[in-house]
Design a protein around this motif. Structure first.
Motif, short mmCIF file in Angstrom:
data_model
loop_
_atom_site.label_atom_id
_atom_site.label_comp_id
_atom_site.label_asym_id
_atom_site.label_seq_id
_atom_site.Cartn_x
_atom_site.Cartn_y
_atom_site.Cartn_z
N ARG A 102 0.83 -1.21 0.00
CA ARG A 102 0.00 0.00 0.00
C ARG A 102 0.86 1.26 0.00
O ARG A 102 0.55 2.23 -0.70
CB ARG A 102 -0.93 0.01 1.22
N SER A 281 -12.69 -5.48 5.58
CA SER A 281 -12.38 -5.18 4.18
C SER A 281 -10.93 -4.79 3.97
O SER A 281 -10.39 -4.96 2.87
CB SER A 281 -13.28 -4.03 3.69
N GLU A 285 -9.29 -6.63 0.77
CA GLU A 285 -8.85 -5.83 -0.38
C GLU A 285 -7.44 -6.22 -0.82
O GLU A 285 -7.13 -6.25 -2.02
CB GLU A 285 -8.89 -4.35 -0.02
N LEU A 288 -7.35 -9.10 -3.37
CA LEU A 288 -8.04 -8.95 -4.66
C LEU A 288 -7.15 -9.20 -5.88
O LEU A 288 -7.63 -9.75 -6.88
CB LEU A 288 -8.69 -7.58 -4.76
N LEU A 313 -15.34 -2.69 1.43
CA LEU A 313 -15.75 -3.24 0.13
C LEU A 313 -17.27 -3.37 0.06
O LEU A 313 -17.94 -3.52 1.09
CB LEU A 313 -15.12 -4.61 -0.07
N THR A 322 -15.87 -3.93 -6.97
CA THR A 322 -14.64 -3.17 -6.72
C THR A 322 -14.66 -1.81 -7.42
O THR A 322 -15.52 -1.52 -8.22
CB THR A 322 -13.41 -3.95 -7.22
#
Length: 322
Positions: A102, A281, A285, A288, A313, A322
């Motif tokens: 991230r 979530s 995520e 995904l 989500l 998404t």
């Protein structure tokens, strides 16, 4: 770079029951990575089955922070590529690895780094109860638009429970999860009997480490390794026992190894499923990128919670939007 960790607790919407027990809440650990004026968070779920606890995972993350303090000149990408792989696979490494993904992605994750499907069908979980109650769970989920049901089972009333769920959900695809509970069952007869109910897959029927019990056993329904498959190093011992592997970031120790595991599993002719521990979530995520390429997806963790995180989500009609 600084990394910190904290414990958070989320109440479940209803008691969650699998073959190893039940619980009414979910404890998670959130790791926060800070580099200059930027920061990013990721979530992991310590799992007692793998010798983890909230305390042990936080201790691991804090220990990694001490290692970073001795490496002040490494970039975030270098930390992820050089230091994180030295940690053991598991929840702590997952939180650190995903927080770094991230951080490196900037404001958007997992896009634009990955091509994410706009709609992903996810399993919805039917937890262990009486056959009639499990049928009601299945019916309720179908009313909400579920397209794929994951039915939790132990070693009791197996056929009765599956028959009840199938009767309540005639149009849904169904996968079964034994959570290692069928070691002493007559597997050939059981697999044959279950085939009558149009089952897509059976997950981890025998305990991890006893996968050899499946070799040579006729099974018209594909088998999937879960507890027996953590990282790509486990694949060799699964050949001839399973047709699919269930990839969970809390087992692989993050998205980096999950991607590697998925790629190597496919080269060995195994299908890929992406699963999860119960969580919010924030954790789903991060999975995904792998889920977008998987044959089956089970990322319904937030649906099992009484309340998800803000801006989580979107789950609708059995899909992740998404």
């Amino acid at each position: 770079m600084e990394i910190s960790a904290r414990h958070e607790r989320f109440e479940l919407a209803r008691p969650f029951v699998i073959s190893r027990g039940s619980r009414t809440h979910q404890d998670v650990v959130v790791a926060t990575v800070k580099l200059g004026d930027r920061s990013a968070k990721a979530e992991c779920t310590p799992y007692a089955r793998y010798g983890e606890s909230i305390e042990s995972v936080i201790k691991q993350i804090e220990g990694f922070s001490d290692v970073l303090a001795q490496q002040p000149d490494l970039s975030a990408k270098s930390v992820q590529q050089e230091l994180v792989p030295q940690l053991p696979a598991g929840a702590a490494r997952n939180a650190i690895d995903c927080a770094l993904w991230r951080l490196n992605a900037g404001t958007n994750f997992p896009a634009p780094l990955f091509d994410i499907k706009q709609q992903i069908t996810t399993a919805m979980t039917v937890s262990i109860d009486t056959p009639s109650t499990m049928a009601q769970q299945a019916s309720d989920l179908c009313d909400l638009g579920a397209k794929l049901l994951k039915v939790k089972l132990d070693d009791k009333l197996i056929i009765e429970r599956v028959a009840a769920v199938r009767s309540a959900a005639p149009e849904c695809e169904i996968i079964l999860d034994a959570n290692e509970a069928w070691e002493h069952e007559p597997l050939t007869e059981l697999f044959t009997s279950l085939n009558e109910y149009n089952i897509r897959m059976i997950e981890q029927p025998v305990p991890a480490g006893k996968d050899h019990l499946l070799k040579g056993i006729p099974h018209p329904i594909p088998l999937c390794a879960d507890e027996s498959c953590h990282t790509s190093d486990d694949l060799a011992k699964l050949v001839g026992c399973y047709e699919m592997v269930n990839i969970k970031l809390d087992k692989t120790g993050g998205l980096t190894e999950a991607i590697k595991l998925a790629q190597q599993a496919r080269t060995q002719g195994l299908e890929v499923m992406v699963g999860c521990m119960v969580g919010t979530s924030l954790a789903m995520e991060a999975a995904l990128p792998v889920a977008s390429q998987a044959a089956l997806v089970d990322l319904d963790g937030p649906v099992l919670l009484k309340h998800d995180r803000d801006n989580g989500l979107v789950y609708q009609d059995g899909l992740i939007l998404t």
